[in-house]
Design a protein around this motif. Structure first.
Motif, PDB file in Angstrom:
ATOM      1  N   GLN A 108      -6.495   1.795   2.312  1.00 33.98           N
ATOM      2  CA  GLN A 108      -5.851   0.487   2.286  1.00 33.98           C
ATOM      3  C   GLN A 108      -6.890  -0.612   2.123  1.00 33.98           C
ATOM      4  O   GLN A 108      -6.680  -1.580   1.376  1.00 33.98           O
ATOM      5  N   SER A 142      -3.855  -9.607   5.159  1.00 33.32           N
ATOM      6  CA  SER A 142      -3.399  -8.234   5.258  1.00 33.32           C
ATOM      7  C   SER A 142      -3.495  -7.757   6.702  1.00 33.32           C
ATOM      8  O   SER A 142      -4.090  -8.417   7.566  1.00 33.32           O
ATOM      9  N   LEU A 165      -4.169  -3.905   8.262  1.00 31.86           N
ATOM     10  CA  LEU A 165      -4.417  -2.513   7.924  1.00 31.86           C
ATOM     11  C   LEU A 165      -3.912  -1.573   9.019  1.00 31.86           C
ATOM     12  O   LEU A 165      -3.653  -1.975  10.145  1.00 31.86           O
ATOM     13  N   PHE A 189       0.835  -1.187   0.000  1.00 31.65           N
ATOM     14  CA  PHE A 189       0.000   0.000   0.000  1.00 31.65           C
ATOM     15  C   PHE A 189       0.881   1.253   0.000  1.00 31.65           C
ATOM     16  O   PHE A 189       2.011   1.215   0.498  1.00 31.65           O
ATOM     17  N   ARG A 198      -6.518   4.029   6.958  1.00 30.10           N
ATOM     18  CA  ARG A 198      -7.038   2.671   6.844  1.00 30.10           C
ATOM     19  C   ARG A 198      -8.065   2.468   5.725  1.00 30.10           C
ATOM     20  O   ARG A 198      -8.005   1.456   5.006  1.00 30.10           O
TER      21      ARG A 198
END
Length: 234
Positions: free
Chosen positions: A132, A120, A122, A91, A129
């Motif tokens: 992402q 993942s 975040l 990201f 957030r």
């Protein structure tokens, strides 16, 4: 519940950078014996390949994908699972924050049951957030196979990041009527910020968040253990 399909046990676990009781961590994972382990806060810095392999071996699993390329998200599998392809995602970095990402593996189990597993972690920053979550969700939506996704979302059900990732997928906790099982923190369980989400074609058979003396020593998050039935090859 479907009476046919290919069983698969999936565990999602934020291992807190292995800063807690690593023997307890190994015992927890070996006891539940997952086919797939989706790790958050795995090795991501110097020596990450060897550290990832060592972690996998201690858990009775092998590395499928992740580590440094996905910023600490690590996918481990048992020998029952064949990995046919992997990819990683990073990201965009917000200055002053930790870079984060995701790991993906296309897999085969049994006599042709195929799926994509994704993991993942975040951001803790509520401003960072949601974007992402959108980037992670875009990859989930483009996966060619039924998806099994797990993440430390740092968000709770009803929050924007959680809503984005969960949209169109089955929240395994809700499907099993276990949404009251909190995942964080082990010292003071008060939040469900870790989730497992699956393609609607996948049946959720069981869901658990083991709260035991071992899991309280192993990490600051509880593991999530999900039993699934994958659609059999047509």
């Amino acid at each position: 519940m479907a009476d046919s399909g290919v069983p698969l046990r999936v565990v999602s676990y934020n291992v807190h950078g292995q800063r807690d009781d690593v023997a307890a961590l190994a015992a927890v994972v070996r006891q539940v014996a997952p086919d797939v382990l989706i790790v958050q806060e795995g090795p991501r810095r110097f020596g990450w390949r060897a550290k990832s392999a060592t972690l996998a071996a201690s858990l009775g699993l092998v590395v499928a994908a992740g580590g440094l390329p996905s910023l600490g998200n690590l996918l481990l599998v048992s020998l029952r699972v064949r990995v046919t392809g992997v990819r990683h995602q990073r990201f965009p970095l917000t200055p002053g924050r930790h870079m984060r990402g995701a790991a993906y593996a296309d897999c085969l189990v049994g006599t042709g049951a195929r799926f994509t597993v994704a993991g993942s972690h975040l951001a803790t920053d509520p401003a960072e957030r949601p974007e992402q979550a959108k980037l992670f969700k875009r990859e989930l939506d483009s996966a060619p196979l039924p998806v099994i996704a797990a993440a430390d979302l740092n968000d709770e059900p009803g929050g924007p990041a959680w809503h984005t990732v969960a949209h169109g997928l089955t929240d395994a906790a809700v499907a099993a009527d276990r949404a009251d099982r909190l995942t964080y923190s082990c010292a003071n369980p008060r939040r469900r910020i870790d989730g497992v989400f699956v393609d609607p074609r996948i049946t959720v058979v069981d869901y658990d968040v083991p709260d035991t003396p071992l899991t309280r020593r192993a990490s600051d998050h509880f593991p999530i253990v999900v039993d699934l039935l994958l659609p059999a090859a047509g």
